[in-house]
Design a protein around this motif. Structure first.
Motif, mmCIF file in Angstrom:
data_model
loop_
_atom_site.group_PDB
_atom_site.id
_atom_site.type_symbol
_atom_site.label_atom_id
_atom_site.label_comp_id
_atom_site.label_asym_id
_atom_site.label_seq_id
_atom_site.Cartn_x
_atom_site.Cartn_y
_atom_site.Cartn_z
ATOM 1 N N ILE A 150 0.919 -1.202 -0.220
ATOM 2 C CA ILE A 150 0.009 -0.102 0.096
ATOM 3 C C ILE A 150 0.640 1.138 -0.130
ATOM 4 O O ILE A 150 0.781 2.156 -0.695
ATOM 5 C CB ILE A 150 -0.995 -0.013 1.269
ATOM 6 C CG1 ILE A 150 -1.999 -1.147 0.884
ATOM 7 C CG2 ILE A 150 -1.738 1.347 1.398
ATOM 8 C CD1 ILE A 150 -3.155 -1.594 1.891
ATOM 9 N N ASP A 151 1.885 1.235 0.801
ATOM 10 C CA ASP A 151 2.860 2.098 0.770
ATOM 11 C C ASP A 151 4.290 1.817 1.376
ATOM 12 O O ASP A 151 4.228 0.440 1.634
ATOM 13 C CB ASP A 151 2.438 3.514 1.532
ATOM 14 C CG ASP A 151 2.192 3.227 3.046
ATOM 15 O OD1 ASP A 151 2.584 2.554 3.525
ATOM 16 O OD2 ASP A 151 1.024 4.074 3.646
ATOM 17 N N ASP A 152 5.245 2.432 1.555
ATOM 18 C CA ASP A 152 6.380 2.211 2.002
ATOM 19 C C ASP A 152 6.293 1.298 3.452
ATOM 20 O O ASP A 152 7.084 0.390 3.759
ATOM 21 C CB ASP A 152 7.400 3.186 2.478
ATOM 22 C CG ASP A 152 8.161 3.730 0.872
ATOM 23 O OD1 ASP A 152 7.861 2.943 0.072
ATOM 24 O OD2 ASP A 152 8.526 4.824 0.775
ATOM 25 N N GLU A 153 5.495 1.676 4.353
ATOM 26 C CA GLU A 153 5.305 1.209 5.605
ATOM 27 C C GLU A 153 4.296 0.062 5.926
ATOM 28 O O GLU A 153 4.458 -0.680 6.807
ATOM 29 C CB GLU A 153 4.916 2.498 6.336
ATOM 30 C CG GLU A 153 5.727 3.473 6.303
ATOM 31 C CD GLU A 153 5.845 4.260 7.853
ATOM 32 O OE1 GLU A 153 4.642 4.330 8.469
ATOM 33 O OE2 GLU A 153 6.827 4.932 7.726
ATOM 34 N N TYR A 154 3.379 0.052 4.800
ATOM 35 C CA TYR A 154 2.306 -1.125 4.914
ATOM 36 C C TYR A 154 2.215 -1.844 3.518
ATOM 37 O O TYR A 154 1.948 -1.268 2.814
ATOM 38 C CB TYR A 154 0.896 -0.362 5.546
ATOM 39 C CG TYR A 154 -0.158 -1.382 5.782
ATOM 40 C CD1 TYR A 154 0.099 -2.084 7.082
ATOM 41 C CD2 TYR A 154 -1.280 -1.331 4.919
ATOM 42 C CE1 TYR A 154 -0.969 -2.846 7.478
ATOM 43 C CE2 TYR A 154 -1.980 -2.360 5.525
ATOM 44 C CZ TYR A 154 -1.997 -3.231 6.421
ATOM 45 O OH TYR A 154 -2.973 -3.960 6.866
ATOM 46 N N THR A 155 2.162 -3.161 4.211
ATOM 47 C CA THR A 155 1.552 -4.123 3.095
ATOM 48 C C THR A 155 0.765 -4.824 3.567
ATOM 49 O O THR A 155 0.726 -5.744 4.467
ATOM 50 C CB THR A 155 3.207 -4.944 2.737
ATOM 51 O OG1 THR A 155 4.049 -4.314 2.243
ATOM 52 C CG2 THR A 155 2.666 -6.056 1.593
ATOM 53 N N ALA A 156 -0.446 -5.062 2.621
ATOM 54 C CA ALA A 156 -1.615 -6.005 3.108
ATOM 55 C C ALA A 156 -1.064 -7.225 2.806
ATOM 56 O O ALA A 156 -0.658 -7.867 1.487
ATOM 57 C CB ALA A 156 -2.704 -5.462 2.010
ATOM 58 N N LYS A 157 -1.433 -8.162 3.801
ATOM 59 C CA LYS A 157 -1.012 -9.849 3.404
ATOM 60 C C LYS A 157 -2.050 -10.465 2.538
ATOM 61 O O LYS A 157 -3.140 -10.279 2.633
ATOM 62 C CB LYS A 157 -0.886 -10.336 4.789
ATOM 63 C CG LYS A 157 0.594 -10.324 5.250
ATOM 64 C CD LYS A 157 0.901 -11.087 6.606
ATOM 65 C CE LYS A 157 1.164 -12.395 5.729
ATOM 66 N NZ LYS A 157 1.467 -13.220 6.975
ATOM 67 N N ALA A 158 -1.425 -11.174 1.849
ATOM 68 C CA ALA A 158 -2.417 -12.203 0.932
ATOM 69 C C ALA A 158 -3.384 -12.856 1.876
ATOM 70 O O ALA A 158 -2.926 -13.244 2.967
ATOM 71 C CB ALA A 158 -1.566 -13.085 0.015
ATOM 72 N N TYR A 159 -4.589 -13.284 1.330
ATOM 73 C CA TYR A 159 -5.390 -13.952 2.187
ATOM 74 C C TYR A 159 -6.639 -14.489 1.349
ATOM 75 O O TYR A 159 -6.671 -13.950 0.145
ATOM 76 C CB TYR A 159 -6.033 -13.398 3.360
ATOM 77 C CG TYR A 159 -7.093 -12.171 3.053
ATOM 78 C CD1 TYR A 159 -6.637 -11.148 2.635
ATOM 79 C CD2 TYR A 159 -8.471 -12.438 2.918
ATOM 80 C CE1 TYR A 159 -7.492 -9.920 2.275
ATOM 81 C CE2 TYR A 159 -9.477 -11.490 2.692
ATOM 82 C CZ TYR A 159 -9.068 -10.281 2.279
ATOM 83 O OH TYR A 159 -9.782 -9.353 1.749
ATOM 84 N N GLY A 160 -7.453 -15.706 1.703
ATOM 85 C CA GLY A 160 -8.681 -15.608 1.138
ATOM 86 C C GLY A 160 -8.514 -17.162 0.275
ATOM 87 O O GLY A 160 -9.651 -17.553 -0.062
ATOM 88 N N LEU A 161 -7.484 -17.282 -0.189
ATOM 89 C CA LEU A 161 -7.245 -18.525 -1.193
ATOM 90 C C LEU A 161 -7.692 -19.828 -0.728
ATOM 91 O O LEU A 161 -8.092 -20.674 -1.220
ATOM 92 C CB LEU A 161 -5.750 -18.655 -1.970
ATOM 93 C CG LEU A 161 -5.441 -17.478 -3.021
ATOM 94 C CD1 LEU A 161 -4.227 -17.545 -3.548
ATOM 95 C CD2 LEU A 161 -6.655 -17.697 -4.140
ATOM 96 N N ASP A 162 -7.187 -19.916 0.690
ATOM 97 C CA ASP A 162 -7.564 -21.187 1.466
ATOM 98 C C ASP A 162 -9.184 -21.247 1.582
ATOM 99 O O ASP A 162 -9.682 -22.275 1.212
ATOM 100 C CB ASP A 162 -6.958 -21.203 2.871
ATOM 101 C CG ASP A 162 -7.370 -19.983 3.746
ATOM 102 O OD1 ASP A 162 -7.564 -18.909 3.057
ATOM 103 O OD2 ASP A 162 -7.028 -20.174 4.750
ATOM 104 N N ARG A 163 -9.864 -20.262 1.732
ATOM 105 C CA ARG A 163 -11.276 -20.281 1.884
ATOM 106 C C ARG A 163 -11.869 -20.511 0.387
ATOM 107 O O ARG A 163 -12.790 -21.487 0.305
ATOM 108 C CB ARG A 163 -11.820 -18.771 2.243
ATOM 109 C CG ARG A 163 -13.179 -18.560 2.289
ATOM 110 C CD ARG A 163 -13.922 -18.815 3.579
ATOM 111 N NE ARG A 163 -15.311 -19.228 3.277
ATOM 112 C CZ ARG A 163 -15.760 -20.177 3.472
ATOM 113 N NH1 ARG A 163 -15.221 -21.479 4.055
ATOM 114 N NH2 ARG A 163 -17.260 -20.456 3.329
#
Ligand SMILES: Nc1nc2c(ncn2[C@@H]2O[C@H](COP(=O)(O)OP(=O)(O)OP(=O)(O)O)[C@@H](O)[C@H]2O)c(=O)[nH]1
Ligand SMILES: [Mg+2]
Length: 388
Positions: A189-202
């Protein structure tokens, strides 16, 4: 009976290959506008990067079939409704329905589409009227064939936005199986924040629930997001191998003939390896054999393999020199299978690499896992007595 470790490894490899060859192909249709993340979704769901390899074969003007040789997955990649442009919603719907019909009418059920992913990008914030109409018409068709549509909300780095869009879609009461928000890859999202991958297991669970029984085995093996699906499948393989071993041993077999059990266990190891979707070369398998069943020489007696296994299972000490009962044969097979599953889980979770398996430290590690697993099995059976 004499076994050469090379031969055993060769047989296991043949067993793995046979399993892979026996897999029914899973056919998935993926619909969604350009850039919503269809390729990213596919590539992160399955063991092979299938989507960008350019082997797509146009089967209609709009729809491409993508299939890697030797990998039991076919993707039917279809565009969604593009606003503007010369795209015509009805034309697309007709193409999609044609593909579904043709696959079924070919007479070979293994060619039918097994599941449809309808992809909508969460950041688009939109579930348009044209899409609703399109989905309604599509669902009329899919219901005829007991084919299920899953709506996948792609690029859902904002869980809040995904939730709002999901509610909006659910309000329409369409006959879709589920709306599943997914972020297939980490999103910076920016230098400080990365959204972690999710949902594929669901998504894998929802999908596993709706695909035909005939392709569940393949799906468990080729997907890489849900180890539990693989473990469940592997447990079934162990259970049936144990039942088979019990039957073989039901007529008490003299211990000297216990090698008769070995082919069943070789087949089981092949089946488990395939369930985890791991391909291994002969050297790796040989290393695995020597570190688990202690067959270090180039040639081992079937009797030695069985004897080494027997030492590791509960209450089996007294069979040495005697006969093996069905129960012992089953226990031995289960112990070997469970230990092997534990090793495959480590490989799958990245705690052990296939290369590690054949290095010296790797061999020691496998041996440790193997003994530990057998100890757990023994405790489960309420038997804490140490055997020689
Ligand atoms: N970080 C991140 N990027 C994504 C994700 N999904 C899609 N993208 C990005 O969005 C862009 C489009 O993704 P694709 O997977 O190529 O989309 P597509 O639907 O296959 O597009 P077409 O093949 O052109 O129809 C790429 O730059 C991807 O890297 C995701 O889950 N996480
Ligand atoms: Mg693509």
């Amino acid at each position: 009976m004499e076994y050469n470790v090379n031969d055993v490894a060769q047989k296991i490899m043949e067993g793995i290959q046979k399993e892979y060859n026996g897999f029914e192909t899973v056919n998935v249709m993926v619909l969604g506008k350009t850039g919503v993340g269809k390729s990213t979704l596919i590539n992160n769901m399955f063991n092979e990067k299938i989507s960008d390899v350019g082997v797509g074969k146009p089967i209609t003007r709009d729809i491409k079939k993508i299939k890697l040789p030797g990998f039991p997955l076919a993707i039917y990649d279809a565009p969604g409704m593009e606003l503007g442009g010369d795209f015509n919603v009805d034309k697309l719907l007709n193409s999609v329905i044609d593909v579904i019909d043709n696959q079924v009418k070919g007479g070979d059920i293994s060619n039918a589409i097994h599941c449809i992913w309808y992809c909508i990008s969460t950041p688009s914030h939109r579930f348009e009227q044209t899409e609703i109409e399109f989905l309604k018409k599509l669902l009329c068709k899919t219901e005829e064939y007991d084919l299920h549509v899953i709506v996948v909300l792609t690029q859902s780095y904002s869980k809040k936005d995904a939730k709002i869009l999901k509610q909006e879609i659910e309000k329409e009461n369409l006959h879709i199986v589920n709306v599943v928000p997914v972020l297939a890859e980490n999103y910076e999202i920016d230098d400080e924040y990365t959204a972690k991958a999710y949902g594929l297991d669901r998504l894998s669970i929802v999908m596993n629930n709706v695909i035909p029984e005939t392709v569940k085995k393949t799906f468990a093996a080729i997907q890489k997001v849900n180890v539990d699906l693989k473990i469940d499948l592997a447990h079934k393989i162990v259970a049936s191998a144990a039942a088979l071993a019990a039957a073989t041993g039901a007529i008490p077999i003299p211990f000297s003939d216990a090698a008769a059990l070995v082919p069943e266990q070789i087949a089981m190891i092949g089946g488990i390896t395939a369930a985890f979707g791991i391909s291994m070369d002969q050297g790796t398998i040989m290393a695995l054999i020597s570190s688990t069943i202690g067959a270090t020489g180039a040639t081992v007696l079937g009797k030695t393999i069985v004897a080494n296994l027997i030492k590791l299972i509960p209450c089996a000490g007294n069979v040495i020199g005697g006969v093996i009962s069905g129960a012992t044969a089953a226990a031995l097979t289960t112990a070997l299978g469970e230990a092997y599953i534990a090793i495959m889980v480590m490989v799958c979770n990245g705690n052990l690499s296939v290369e590690d398996l054949s290095s010296d430290s790797g061999k020691n590690e496998i041996n440790r896992i193997f003994c530990e697993q057998l100890k757990i099995d023994r405790q489960k059976n309420g038997d804490t007595k140490e055997l020689e």
